[in-house]
Design a protein around this motif. Structure first.
Motif, PDB file in Angstrom:
ATOM      1  N   ARG A   1       0.849  -1.157  -0.057  1.00 47.37           N
ATOM      2  CA  ARG A   1       0.018   0.006   0.115  1.00 47.37           C
ATOM      3  C   ARG A   1       0.794   1.289   0.047  1.00 47.37           C
ATOM      4  O   ARG A   1       0.626   2.062  -0.557  1.00 47.37           O
ATOM      5  N   CYS A   2       2.184   1.233   0.589  1.00 49.69           N
ATOM      6  CA  CYS A   2       2.936   2.427   0.784  1.00 49.69           C
ATOM      7  C   CYS A   2       3.442   2.728  -0.556  1.00 49.69           C
ATOM      8  O   CYS A   2       3.703   3.706  -1.007  1.00 49.69           O
ATOM      9  N   ILE A   3       3.932   1.613  -1.393  1.00 49.85           N
ATOM     10  CA  ILE A   3       4.612   1.893  -2.618  1.00 49.85           C
ATOM     11  C   ILE A   3       3.374   2.484  -3.565  1.00 49.85           C
ATOM     12  O   ILE A   3       3.806   3.331  -4.193  1.00 49.85           O
ATOM     13  N   ARG A   4       2.255   2.203  -3.478  1.00 51.31           N
ATOM     14  CA  ARG A   4       1.020   2.677  -4.119  1.00 51.31           C
ATOM     15  C   ARG A   4       0.942   4.201  -3.841  1.00 51.31           C
ATOM     16  O   ARG A   4       0.445   4.863  -4.485  1.00 51.31           O
ATOM     17  N   LEU A   5       1.620   4.505  -2.668  1.00 51.78           N
ATOM     18  CA  LEU A   5       1.387   5.912  -2.279  1.00 51.78           C
ATOM     19  C   LEU A   5       2.721   6.849  -2.684  1.00 51.78           C
ATOM     20  O   LEU A   5       2.660   7.704  -2.189  1.00 51.78           O
ATOM     21  N   ASN A   6       3.561   6.342  -3.223  1.00 55.05           N
ATOM     22  CA  ASN A   6       4.862   6.626  -3.457  1.00 55.05           C
ATOM     23  C   ASN A   6       5.726   6.926  -2.061  1.00 55.05           C
ATOM     24  O   ASN A   6       6.509   8.102  -1.830  1.00 55.05           O
ATOM     25  N   ASN A   7       5.225   6.188  -1.435  1.00 51.01           N
ATOM     26  CA  ASN A   7       5.908   6.442   0.124  1.00 51.01           C
ATOM     27  C   ASN A   7       6.702   5.124   0.667  1.00 51.01           C
ATOM     28  O   ASN A   7       6.189   4.286   0.981  1.00 51.01           O
ATOM     29  N   TYR A   8       7.895   5.100   0.153  1.00 47.20           N
ATOM     30  CA  TYR A   8       8.688   3.775   0.118  1.00 47.20           C
ATOM     31  C   TYR A   8       9.073   3.392   1.517  1.00 47.20           C
ATOM     32  O   TYR A   8       9.533   2.301   1.794  1.00 47.20           O
ATOM     33  N   TRP A   9       8.778   4.375   2.544  1.00 51.09           N
ATOM     34  CA  TRP A   9       9.350   4.032   3.781  1.00 51.09           C
ATOM     35  C   TRP A   9       8.190   4.263   4.864  1.00 51.09           C
ATOM     36  O   TRP A   9       8.329   4.363   5.961  1.00 51.09           O
ATOM     37  N   CYS A  10       7.031   4.301   4.266  1.00 49.69           N
ATOM     38  CA  CYS A  10       5.571   4.167   5.082  1.00 49.69           C
ATOM     39  C   CYS A  10       5.643   5.231   6.108  1.00 49.69           C
ATOM     40  O   CYS A  10       5.221   5.219   7.203  1.00 49.69           O
ATOM     41  N   GLN A  11       5.796   6.493   5.633  1.00 48.84           N
ATOM     42  CA  GLN A  11       6.193   7.590   6.676  1.00 48.84           C
ATOM     43  C   GLN A  11       4.531   8.351   7.006  1.00 48.84           C
ATOM     44  O   GLN A  11       3.874   8.330   5.959  1.00 48.84           O
ATOM     45  N   LYS A  12       4.464   8.572   7.960  1.00 48.56           N
ATOM     46  CA  LYS A  12       3.087   9.200   8.514  1.00 48.56           C
ATOM     47  C   LYS A  12       3.304  10.581   8.408  1.00 48.56           C
ATOM     48  O   LYS A  12       4.163  11.206   9.015  1.00 48.56           O
ATOM     49  N   HIS A  13       2.165  11.427   8.268  1.00 43.99           N
ATOM     50  CA  HIS A  13       2.183  12.622   8.541  1.00 43.99           C
ATOM     51  C   HIS A  13       2.324  13.220  10.083  1.00 43.99           C
ATOM     52  O   HIS A  13       1.672  12.374  10.805  1.00 43.99           O
ATOM     53  N   THR A  14       3.145  14.368  10.266  1.00 42.70           N
ATOM     54  CA  THR A  14       3.101  14.699  11.754  1.00 42.70           C
ATOM     55  C   THR A  14       1.948  15.753  11.806  1.00 42.70           C
ATOM     56  O   THR A  14       1.766  16.648  10.937  1.00 42.70           O
ATOM     57  N   PRO A  15       1.131  15.399  13.031  1.00 36.90           N
ATOM     58  CA  PRO A  15      -0.191  16.419  12.993  1.00 36.90           C
ATOM     59  C   PRO A  15       0.304  18.002  12.951  1.00 36.90           C
ATOM     60  O   PRO A  15       1.073  18.396  13.540  1.00 36.90           O
ATOM     61  N   GLY A  16      -0.330  18.657  12.020  1.00 33.53           N
ATOM     62  CA  GLY A  16      -0.267  20.004  11.905  1.00 33.53           C
ATOM     63  C   GLY A  16       1.019  20.499  11.139  1.00 33.53           C
ATOM     64  O   GLY A  16       1.334  21.606  10.855  1.00 33.53           O
ATOM     65  N   ASP A  17       1.769  19.488  10.601  1.00 35.61           N
ATOM     66  CA  ASP A  17       3.046  19.639   9.727  1.00 35.61           C
ATOM     67  C   ASP A  17       3.318  18.593   8.935  1.00 35.61           C
ATOM     68  O   ASP A  17       4.031  17.747   8.936  1.00 35.61           O
ATOM     69  N   PRO A  18       2.387  18.502   7.774  1.00 35.29           N
ATOM     70  CA  PRO A  18       2.519  17.687   6.728  1.00 35.29           C
ATOM     71  C   PRO A  18       3.655  17.482   5.923  1.00 35.29           C
ATOM     72  O   PRO A  18       4.311  18.605   5.946  1.00 35.29           O
ATOM     73  N   TRP A  19       4.262  16.398   5.424  1.00 36.32           N
ATOM     74  CA  TRP A  19       5.332  16.320   4.787  1.00 36.32           C
ATOM     75  C   TRP A  19       5.040  17.014   3.388  1.00 36.32           C
ATOM     76  O   TRP A  19       4.184  17.109   2.897  1.00 36.32           O
ATOM     77  N   GLU A  20       6.286  17.641   3.003  1.00 37.11           N
ATOM     78  CA  GLU A  20       6.339  18.388   1.703  1.00 37.11           C
ATOM     79  C   GLU A  20       6.232  17.402   0.650  1.00 37.11           C
ATOM     80  O   GLU A  20       6.851  16.227   0.858  1.00 37.11           O
ATOM     81  N   GLY A  21       5.528  17.615  -0.262  1.00 38.30           N
ATOM     82  CA  GLY A  21       5.244  16.658  -1.534  1.00 38.30           C
ATOM     83  C   GLY A  21       4.174  15.638  -1.290  1.00 38.30           C
ATOM     84  O   GLY A  21       3.933  14.845  -2.075  1.00 38.30           O
TER      85      GLY A  21
END
Length: 259
Positions: A56-76
């Motif tokens: 599921r994470c590869i299908r999200l272009n998220n190869y390390w399965c990172q989650k967003h930090t509340p209030g500070d979403p990842w760039e990209g």
């Protein structure tokens, strides 16, 4: 405009300030990005690459399965109109490109290794410098393989403090750290995370390193050292059993200080 339409319009206008998120199960370009940045053990028709990927994470272009930090979403991984996070129902970030995912894991490792997060320095004892310490943060003893609440055969379940735990009638074993000899994989419970084994994956390609040695990922100024790229590649393998290209990791690390 009737009252119903006015209400809908008001909600849409307020969406950014209300902290709404956009949920997806995959991103449109995951397959083409996978062909660029994933490596396969055997040559195959490029068209087959997407058929063998079920993460599921590869299908999200998220190869390390990172989650967003509340209030500070990842760039990209933010909506271009609202600036709110794009993620799956499990709160894993959905990136425009795996390059942003590589940047995210590099930032996360820098924070853990240096003890500096958001410009604030943690105490020295809170730094995670060894493979065993770092993998304990990503794949803790308390979690099941795949982070399921309990295994299908109901023999083991999570004991993590995030609330996602089996119900009161659960009769199986709970995943948890052993009371002694934490670095011995013989103490691992089948179906649960096994940090000693996973930590050994992280040190592959680092001759002479043990799972309790300092990995030497960053210098005292927080600049990346050569071992960082090796550990990032190993983390991707640990997560998906898929190898990622050197180019992907290099580009992600190059974006470390990108705002």
């Amino acid at each position: 405009m009737n009252r119903y339409a006015l209400c809908i319009a008001a909600v849409l206008l307020l969406a950014p300030s209300l902290g709404f998120t956009k949920e997806v199960t995959e991103v449109a370009n995951w397959c083409s990005e996978g062909k660029k940045y994933l490596l396969f053990d055997r040559p195959r028709n490029p068209g087959d690459a997407c058929k063998v990927i079920d993460s599921r994470c590869i299908r999200l272009n998220n190869y390390w399965c990172q989650k967003h930090t509340p209030g500070d979403p990842w760039e990209g991984a933010k909506d271009s109109d609202t600036n709110e996070p794009i993620q799956d129902p499990g709160k894993h970030a959905a990136f425009d490109s795996p390059v942003w995912s590589a940047r995210a894991i590099a930032i996360d490792l820098r924070s853990k290794y240096t003890g500096v997060s958001g410009g604030k320095r943690k105490s020295e004892k809170d730094r995670l410098t060894s493979a065993f310490q770092i993998i304990g943060a990503y794949s803790p003893w308390c979690d099941t393989v795949g982070s399921v609440t309990e295994t299908k055969d109901k023999t083991v379940g999570r004991s993590c403090s995030d609330g996602n735990r089996p119900g009161p009638n659960f009769a199986g074993r709970l995943c948890k750290a052993p009371t002694a000899n934490e670095t011995d994989p013989q103490n691992c419970i089948p179906g649960c995370n096994c940090p000693p084994t996973a930590a050994r994956t992280l040190i592959q390609g680092l001759p002479g390193k043990t799972i309790t040695d300092d990995l030497e990922l960053f210098d005292k100024r927080g600049k990346p050292l050569p071992n960082l790229a090796i550990v990032i590649r190993n983390l991707a393998w640990q997560e998906h059993k898929r190898r990622v290209s050197d180019e992907l990791v290099r580009r992600g690390i190059a974006l470390l200080n990108e705002k």
